[in-house]
Design a protein around this motif. Structure first.
Motif, PDB file in Angstrom:
ATOM      1  N   ASP A   1       0.570  -1.095  -0.547  1.00 32.91           N
ATOM      2  CA  ASP A   1      -0.151  -0.148   0.098  1.00 32.91           C
ATOM      3  C   ASP A   1       0.980   1.181  -0.180  1.00 32.91           C
ATOM      4  O   ASP A   1       0.758   2.254  -0.933  1.00 32.91           O
ATOM      5  N   ALA A   2       2.239   1.016   0.677  1.00 32.72           N
ATOM      6  CA  ALA A   2       3.364   2.452   0.920  1.00 32.72           C
ATOM      7  C   ALA A   2       3.508   2.421  -0.437  1.00 32.72           C
ATOM      8  O   ALA A   2       4.094   4.030  -1.007  1.00 32.72           O
ATOM      9  N   ASP A   3       4.245   1.467  -0.573  1.00 29.88           N
ATOM     10  CA  ASP A   3       4.659   1.259  -2.038  1.00 29.88           C
ATOM     11  C   ASP A   3       3.796   1.992  -3.440  1.00 29.88           C
ATOM     12  O   ASP A   3       4.870   2.963  -4.086  1.00 29.88           O
TER      13      ASP A   3
ATOM     14  N   GLU B   1       3.773   5.760  -3.452  1.00 27.07           N
ATOM     15  CA  GLU B   1       5.081   6.254  -3.972  1.00 27.07           C
ATOM     16  C   GLU B   1       5.822   5.984  -5.517  1.00 27.07           C
ATOM     17  O   GLU B   1       6.862   6.275  -5.398  1.00 27.07           O
ATOM     18  N   GLY B   2       4.924   4.734  -6.135  1.00 29.18           N
ATOM     19  CA  GLY B   2       5.283   4.858  -7.293  1.00 29.18           C
ATOM     20  C   GLY B   2       6.045   4.266  -7.154  1.00 29.18           C
ATOM     21  O   GLY B   2       7.126   3.716  -8.394  1.00 29.18           O
ATOM     22  N   MET B   3       6.521   2.585  -6.608  1.00 29.24           N
ATOM     23  CA  MET B   3       6.730   1.969  -6.536  1.00 29.24           C
ATOM     24  C   MET B   3       6.304   1.415  -6.786  1.00 29.24           C
ATOM     25  O   MET B   3       6.081  -0.107  -6.476  1.00 29.24           O
TER      26      MET B   3
ATOM     27  N   ALA C   1       3.888  -4.839  -6.570  1.00 30.16           N
ATOM     28  CA  ALA C   1       3.551  -6.139  -6.733  1.00 30.16           C
ATOM     29  C   ALA C   1       4.049  -7.734  -6.332  1.00 30.16           C
ATOM     30  O   ALA C   1       3.564  -8.241  -6.130  1.00 30.16           O
ATOM     31  N   MET C   2       5.704  -7.152  -5.709  1.00 27.59           N
ATOM     32  CA  MET C   2       6.312  -8.436  -5.536  1.00 27.59           C
ATOM     33  C   MET C   2       5.719  -8.408  -3.728  1.00 27.59           C
ATOM     34  O   MET C   2       5.131  -9.800  -3.398  1.00 27.59           O
ATOM     35  N   CYS C   3       5.211  -7.362  -2.824  1.00 32.09           N
ATOM     36  CA  CYS C   3       4.922  -7.474  -1.644  1.00 32.09           C
ATOM     37  C   CYS C   3       3.254  -8.026  -1.864  1.00 32.09           C
ATOM     38  O   CYS C   3       2.967  -9.004  -1.024  1.00 32.09           O
TER      39      CYS C   3
ATOM     40  N   ALA D   1      17.326   1.774   2.853  1.00 32.05           N
ATOM     41  CA  ALA D   1      17.677   3.022   3.441  1.00 32.05           C
ATOM     42  C   ALA D   1      16.898   4.130   3.086  1.00 32.05           C
ATOM     43  O   ALA D   1      16.661   5.045   4.774  1.00 32.05           O
ATOM     44  N   MET D   2      15.775   3.530   1.876  1.00 29.63           N
ATOM     45  CA  MET D   2      14.539   5.290   2.943  1.00 29.63           C
ATOM     46  C   MET D   2      13.466   5.356   2.765  1.00 29.63           C
ATOM     47  O   MET D   2      12.573   5.443   2.541  1.00 29.63           O
ATOM     48  N   SER D   3      13.102   3.677   2.351  1.00 32.24           N
ATOM     49  CA  SER D   3      11.766   3.027   2.857  1.00 32.24           C
ATOM     50  C   SER D   3      11.374   2.579   3.899  1.00 32.24           C
ATOM     51  O   SER D   3      11.467   1.609   3.940  1.00 32.24           O
ATOM     52  N   GLU D   4      11.009   3.358   5.535  1.00 32.45           N
ATOM     53  CA  GLU D   4      11.414   1.875   6.795  1.00 32.45           C
ATOM     54  C   GLU D   4      10.370   0.466   6.757  1.00 32.45           C
ATOM     55  O   GLU D   4      10.407   0.001   7.161  1.00 32.45           O
ATOM     56  N   HIS D   5       9.045   1.108   5.812  1.00 30.55           N
ATOM     57  CA  HIS D   5       8.407   0.035   5.720  1.00 30.55           C
ATOM     58  C   HIS D   5       9.221  -1.089   5.094  1.00 30.55           C
ATOM     59  O   HIS D   5       8.780  -2.367   4.903  1.00 30.55           O
ATOM     60  N   CYS D   6       9.407  -0.402   3.755  1.00 29.24           N
ATOM     61  CA  CYS D   6      10.215  -1.889   2.538  1.00 29.24           C
ATOM     62  C   CYS D   6      11.404  -2.332   3.644  1.00 29.24           C
ATOM     63  O   CYS D   6      11.700  -3.981   3.848  1.00 29.24           O
TER      64      CYS D   6
END
Length: 134
Positions: free
Chosen positions: A43-45, A48-50, A55-57, A105-110
């Motif tokens: 959802d967060a991705d 953020e346009g990732m 899709a992988m998540c 490194a840039m996304s805590e949720h990742c």
């Protein structure tokens, strides 16, 4: 004892499932945690346009949930299917963790999702090593 452990002990055929119940419980809990983390990360991705990571998540959440649900039904247990599903779950978890780690490194949720996926892979691997023919 928690509810899941009590419930698993009460299940018919639970002891004949071909897997050690404590390993199954750890794997169920790790799959649940990974499914939740991956769903929230997707959802967060998306925001953020990732797209690839989202899709992988999403795929990881689906596979982890299916794995968890299969383990909660020991009377329908089939060694060949469970082995294949456990391998698929581990592969999907590894792929999702690798993708999320590229953004950690840039996304805590990742970062959190990658950790949950790695924990799921480890729990599935431990469970798989405890499997016997039923």
């Amino acid at each position: 004892m928690n509810m899941m452990a009590d419930m698993m002990k009460s299940m018919p055929m639970a002891e004949k499932a071909g897997m050690e119940m404590p390993m199954m419980q750890q794997c169920i809990e790790a799959c649940s945690a990974a499914a939740m983390a991956a769903t929230m990360c997707a959802d967060a991705d998306a925001g953020e346009g990732m797209g690839r990571c989202a899709a992988m998540c999403t795929n990881t959440a689906d596979v982890a949930t299916a794995m968890m649900r299969m383990m909660m039904r020991p009377t329908g247990y089939d060694m060949t299917v469970m082995t294949a599903m456990t391998s698929a779950c581990m592969s999907m978890g590894e792929a999702c963790a690798a993708e999320c780690e590229t953004h950690a490194a840039m996304s805590e949720h990742c970062r959190i999702c990658a950790m949950a996926c790695r924990a799921m892979v480890e729990a599935c691997s431990s469970m798989m090593s405890s499997m016997t023919s039923a």
